[in-house]
Scaffold this active site. Structure first.
Site, PDB file in Angstrom:
ATOM      1  N   GLN A 194       0.882  -1.410  -0.005  1.00  0.00           N
ATOM      2  CA  GLN A 194       0.051   0.146  -0.011  1.00  0.00           C
ATOM      3  C   GLN A 194       0.762   1.253   0.081  1.00  0.00           C
ATOM      4  O   GLN A 194       0.625   2.260   0.638  1.00  0.00           O
ATOM      5  CB  GLN A 194      -0.918  -0.048   1.271  1.00  0.00           C
ATOM      6  CG  GLN A 194      -1.923  -1.230   1.296  1.00  0.00           C
ATOM      7  CD  GLN A 194      -2.635  -1.167   2.438  1.00  0.00           C
ATOM      8  OE1 GLN A 194      -2.859  -0.226   3.196  1.00  0.00           O
ATOM      9  NE2 GLN A 194      -3.541  -2.274   2.678  1.00  0.00           N
ATOM     10  N   CYS A 195       1.704   1.332  -0.828  1.00  0.00           N
ATOM     11  CA  CYS A 195       2.942   2.234  -0.677  1.00  0.00           C
ATOM     12  C   CYS A 195       2.851   3.110  -2.248  1.00  0.00           C
ATOM     13  O   CYS A 195       2.421   2.481  -3.001  1.00  0.00           O
ATOM     14  CB  CYS A 195       4.112   1.736  -0.588  1.00  0.00           C
ATOM     15  SG  CYS A 195       5.623   2.943  -0.902  1.00  0.00           S
ATOM     16  N   GLY A 196       2.983   4.423  -2.199  1.00  0.00           N
ATOM     17  CA  GLY A 196       3.305   4.865  -3.488  1.00  0.00           C
ATOM     18  C   GLY A 196       4.073   4.268  -4.334  1.00  0.00           C
ATOM     19  O   GLY A 196       4.147   4.502  -5.724  1.00  0.00           O
ATOM     20  N   THR A 203       4.596   0.942  -4.651  1.00  0.00           N
ATOM     21  CA  THR A 203       4.055  -0.247  -5.110  1.00  0.00           C
ATOM     22  C   THR A 203       4.039  -0.891  -6.309  1.00  0.00           C
ATOM     23  O   THR A 203       4.463  -1.817  -6.636  1.00  0.00           O
ATOM     24  CB  THR A 203       2.728  -0.675  -4.481  1.00  0.00           C
ATOM     25  OG1 THR A 203       2.778  -0.367  -2.849  1.00  0.00           O
ATOM     26  CG2 THR A 203       2.266  -1.850  -4.763  1.00  0.00           C
TER      27      THR A 203
END
Length: 162
Positions: free
Chosen positions: A36-38, A40
């Site tokens: 759920q990371c930018g 990803t």
């Protein structure tokens, strides 16, 4: 690599015990990941590197981490499903680890010592920090989370052409 780095125990998402020694003689790209990371979408680029270079000796190893903004909250099954369904990830993924602090996995402690960050820091700043390990010398090169996987192709090719 003829050193302790090869003996550090790791556990895959499916629960299989591994060490980096299981990949001896291969160039290794170790990445702390999150779903759920930018960053990803970098899973796609990592998978492309794996597909393009695995026959020549590259192994991409993903280590999910929930230390940065709680961006990897899922369990092993959820992580595996997410990575496969959304990005077609087929490279080895391991159980969630911590990369900083007193609970840091020994692999990341060693990688940070061998390839410190900016200004010599031992900390990993965010998800998708990448460590490229030379199979012959054990030398580790560190890449920032903002460095896209395709940007390290030349480094991978240089290692594989030796």
């Amino acid at each position: 690599m003829q050193d302790a780095l090869l003996d550090l125990p790791c556990v895959t998402l499916s629960g299989e015990q591994k060490t980096l020694g299981d990949f001896a003689g291969k160039a290794l790209l170790v990445v702390n990941t999150a779903s759920q990371c930018g960053f990803t979408p970098q899973y796609k680029g990592l998978e492309q590197l794996w597909q393009q270079y695995r026959e020549q000796g590259l192994v991409v190893l993903g280590f999910p981490c929930n230390q940065f903004g709680k961006q990897e909250p899922g369990d092993a099954k959820e992580i595996a499903q997410f990575c496969e369904l959304n990005f077609g990830v087929s490279f080895p993924l391991f159980r969630k680890v911590e990369v900083n602090g007193p609970g840091a996995h020994p692999l990341f402690v060693e990688l940070k010592q061998r390839a410190p960050g900016l200004f010599g820091t031992q900390k990993i700043k965010w998800n998708f920090t990448k460590f490229l390990i030379d199979p012959a010398s054990g030398k580790v090169t560190r890449y920032a989370p903002t460095t896209k996987p395709e940007a390290i192709k030349a480094s991978v090719e240089a290692l594989l052409s030796r």
